[in-house]
Design a protein around this motif. Structure first.
Motif, mmCIF file in Angstrom:
data_model
loop_
_atom_site.group_PDB
_atom_site.id
_atom_site.type_symbol
_atom_site.label_atom_id
_atom_site.label_comp_id
_atom_site.label_asym_id
_atom_site.label_seq_id
_atom_site.Cartn_x
_atom_site.Cartn_y
_atom_site.Cartn_z
ATOM 1 N N THR A 158 -2.051 13.946 -6.375
ATOM 2 C CA THR A 158 -1.063 13.576 -7.281
ATOM 3 C C THR A 158 0.672 13.551 -6.840
ATOM 4 O O THR A 158 0.955 14.578 -6.177
ATOM 5 C CB THR A 158 -1.048 14.499 -8.482
ATOM 6 N N VAL A 159 1.350 12.652 -7.040
ATOM 7 C CA VAL A 159 2.565 12.548 -6.438
ATOM 8 C C VAL A 159 3.505 12.838 -7.607
ATOM 9 O O VAL A 159 4.440 13.476 -7.608
ATOM 10 C CB VAL A 159 3.022 11.166 -5.801
ATOM 11 N N LEU A 160 3.356 12.237 -8.756
ATOM 12 C CA LEU A 160 4.136 12.268 -9.976
ATOM 13 C C LEU A 160 3.178 12.271 -11.157
ATOM 14 O O LEU A 160 2.103 11.657 -11.295
ATOM 15 C CB LEU A 160 5.069 11.201 -10.275
ATOM 16 N N THR A 161 3.644 13.052 -12.237
ATOM 17 C CA THR A 161 2.862 13.116 -13.381
ATOM 18 C C THR A 161 3.727 12.248 -14.519
ATOM 19 O O THR A 161 5.075 12.642 -14.590
ATOM 20 C CB THR A 161 2.543 14.324 -14.016
ATOM 21 N N ILE A 162 3.346 11.110 -15.328
ATOM 22 C CA ILE A 162 3.952 10.399 -16.242
ATOM 23 C C ILE A 162 3.575 10.548 -17.709
ATOM 24 O O ILE A 162 2.280 11.165 -17.650
ATOM 25 C CB ILE A 162 3.834 9.023 -15.805
ATOM 26 N N HIS A 213 0.777 -1.452 -0.043
ATOM 27 C CA HIS A 213 0.093 -0.003 0.061
ATOM 28 C C HIS A 213 0.704 1.100 0.009
ATOM 29 O O HIS A 213 0.298 2.393 -0.359
ATOM 30 C CB HIS A 213 -1.055 -0.182 1.336
ATOM 31 N N ASP A 214 2.119 1.142 0.251
ATOM 32 C CA ASP A 214 3.007 2.224 0.276
ATOM 33 C C ASP A 214 3.746 2.469 -0.956
ATOM 34 O O ASP A 214 4.296 3.335 -0.903
ATOM 35 C CB ASP A 214 4.119 1.978 1.348
ATOM 36 N N ASP A 215 3.774 1.580 -2.087
ATOM 37 C CA ASP A 215 4.407 1.599 -3.094
ATOM 38 C C ASP A 215 3.574 2.152 -4.091
ATOM 39 O O ASP A 215 2.346 2.025 -4.513
ATOM 40 C CB ASP A 215 4.959 0.389 -3.772
ATOM 41 N N ILE A 216 4.046 3.341 -4.934
ATOM 42 C CA ILE A 216 3.183 3.852 -6.192
ATOM 43 C C ILE A 216 4.169 3.296 -7.449
ATOM 44 O O ILE A 216 5.172 3.471 -7.572
ATOM 45 C CB ILE A 216 3.402 5.273 -6.129
ATOM 46 N N HIS A 217 3.415 2.509 -8.142
ATOM 47 C CA HIS A 217 3.839 1.716 -9.301
ATOM 48 C C HIS A 217 3.355 2.355 -10.635
ATOM 49 O O HIS A 217 2.393 3.090 -10.654
ATOM 50 C CB HIS A 217 3.351 0.270 -9.297
ATOM 51 N N ALA A 218 4.195 2.346 -11.766
ATOM 52 C CA ALA A 218 3.750 3.009 -12.924
ATOM 53 C C ALA A 218 2.888 1.894 -13.656
ATOM 54 O O ALA A 218 3.285 0.644 -13.911
ATOM 55 C CB ALA A 218 5.188 2.902 -13.832
ATOM 56 N N PRO A 219 1.715 2.146 -14.157
ATOM 57 C CA PRO A 219 0.776 1.450 -14.991
ATOM 58 C C PRO A 219 1.103 0.896 -16.148
ATOM 59 O O PRO A 219 0.681 -0.036 -16.752
ATOM 60 C CB PRO A 219 -0.267 2.133 -14.727
ATOM 61 N N MET A 220 2.100 1.496 -16.687
ATOM 62 C CA MET A 220 2.746 1.149 -18.239
ATOM 63 C C MET A 220 4.220 1.997 -18.092
ATOM 64 O O MET A 220 4.526 2.670 -17.457
ATOM 65 C CB MET A 220 1.775 2.114 -19.010
ATOM 66 N N MET A 250 3.246 7.086 -24.448
ATOM 67 C CA MET A 250 2.590 7.036 -25.665
ATOM 68 C C MET A 250 1.750 8.369 -25.956
ATOM 69 O O MET A 250 0.651 8.285 -26.248
ATOM 70 C CB MET A 250 1.637 5.779 -25.789
ATOM 71 N N LYS A 251 2.296 9.499 -25.436
ATOM 72 C CA LYS A 251 2.016 10.754 -25.572
ATOM 73 C C LYS A 251 0.881 10.959 -24.537
ATOM 74 O O LYS A 251 -0.126 11.886 -24.810
ATOM 75 C CB LYS A 251 1.474 11.035 -26.931
ATOM 76 N N LEU A 252 0.438 9.970 -23.717
ATOM 77 C CA LEU A 252 -0.751 10.291 -22.859
ATOM 78 C C LEU A 252 -0.077 10.537 -21.532
ATOM 79 O O LEU A 252 0.526 9.789 -20.986
ATOM 80 C CB LEU A 252 -1.634 8.938 -22.770
ATOM 81 N N GLN A 253 -0.660 11.579 -20.960
ATOM 82 C CA GLN A 253 -0.085 11.939 -19.576
ATOM 83 C C GLN A 253 -1.051 11.561 -18.393
ATOM 84 O O GLN A 253 -2.166 11.450 -18.781
ATOM 85 C CB GLN A 253 -0.081 13.503 -19.271
ATOM 86 N N THR A 254 -0.319 10.881 -17.434
ATOM 87 C CA THR A 254 -1.370 10.349 -16.389
ATOM 88 C C THR A 254 -0.723 10.645 -15.004
ATOM 89 O O THR A 254 0.585 10.539 -15.031
ATOM 90 C CB THR A 254 -1.105 8.694 -16.521
ATOM 91 N N ALA A 255 -1.550 11.249 -14.153
ATOM 92 C CA ALA A 255 -1.100 11.681 -12.720
ATOM 93 C C ALA A 255 -1.294 10.245 -12.117
ATOM 94 O O ALA A 255 -2.201 9.478 -12.090
ATOM 95 C CB ALA A 255 -2.197 12.499 -12.204
ATOM 96 N N LEU A 256 -0.069 10.032 -11.176
ATOM 97 C CA LEU A 256 -0.192 8.914 -10.227
ATOM 98 C C LEU A 256 -0.338 9.521 -9.062
ATOM 99 O O LEU A 256 0.373 10.164 -8.293
ATOM 100 C CB LEU A 256 1.486 8.321 -10.308
#
Length: 167
Positions: free
Chosen positions: A119-123, A92-99, A126-132
């Protein structure tokens, strides 16, 4: 935005690729075009899927929906990736990249408090930005990637630790 759905016991990955001028989804790796047809009543929808007419009726609450299409009824469950990770003991403490992709920006630094969903990071992938988002309230323990750095799918990009008051 990517989600997982369970349809009659089988899990499917669904990603919204584009919303305009009509909805384009990637369902289990295959691109599908969805267009709404106006005039359906409450709980009923008419649409085209890759140019074919589809009439459906839906009902349900929470993450479970019952959908009737073509004389068959399907139970669809929306799976929250945070709850799935928690059930799997994925930390529950880890933030994983979905792609796979690259970090665009880092919104929270180590030592900063963060609320669930913030939001902790924005990634970008494939030209799609996602908030983690943070999976729970806590303090950012470490950010493992800086802006511009790349990562693989499911790689841990940041970690949380409990709040000082014992959260």
């Amino acid at each position: 935005m990517a989600v997982k759905l369970t349809l009659d016991g089988a899990e499917h990955d669904i990603e919204i690729v584009r919303r305009r001028p009509h909805l384009v989804l990637r369902i289990d790796g295959r691109l599908r075009t969805v267009e709404a047809v106006p005039g359906a009543g409450a709980g009923a929808r008419d649409m085209t899927l890759d140019g074919e007419h589809v009439a459906l009726v839906h009902a349900g609450a929470g993450g479970l929906r019952h959908v009737r299409i073509g004389g068959r009824t399907f139970d669809i469950e929306v799976i929250d990736p945070r709850e799935e990770a928690e059930r799997a003991g994925g930390g529950h403490d880890d933030i994983h990249a979905p792609m796979p992709g690259a970090v665009v920006s880092v919104q929270k630094q180590p030592g900063e408090a963060v609320a669930r969903g913030e939001t902790v990071l924005t990634i970008e992938s494939m030209k799609l930005q996602t908030a983690l988002p943070a999976p729970r309230d806590g303090v950012v323990a470490e950010v493992l990637k800086r802006a511009g750095e790349t990562f693989d799918k499911d790689e841990v990009v940041a970690r949380l630790e409990p709040l000082a008051d014992g959260d």
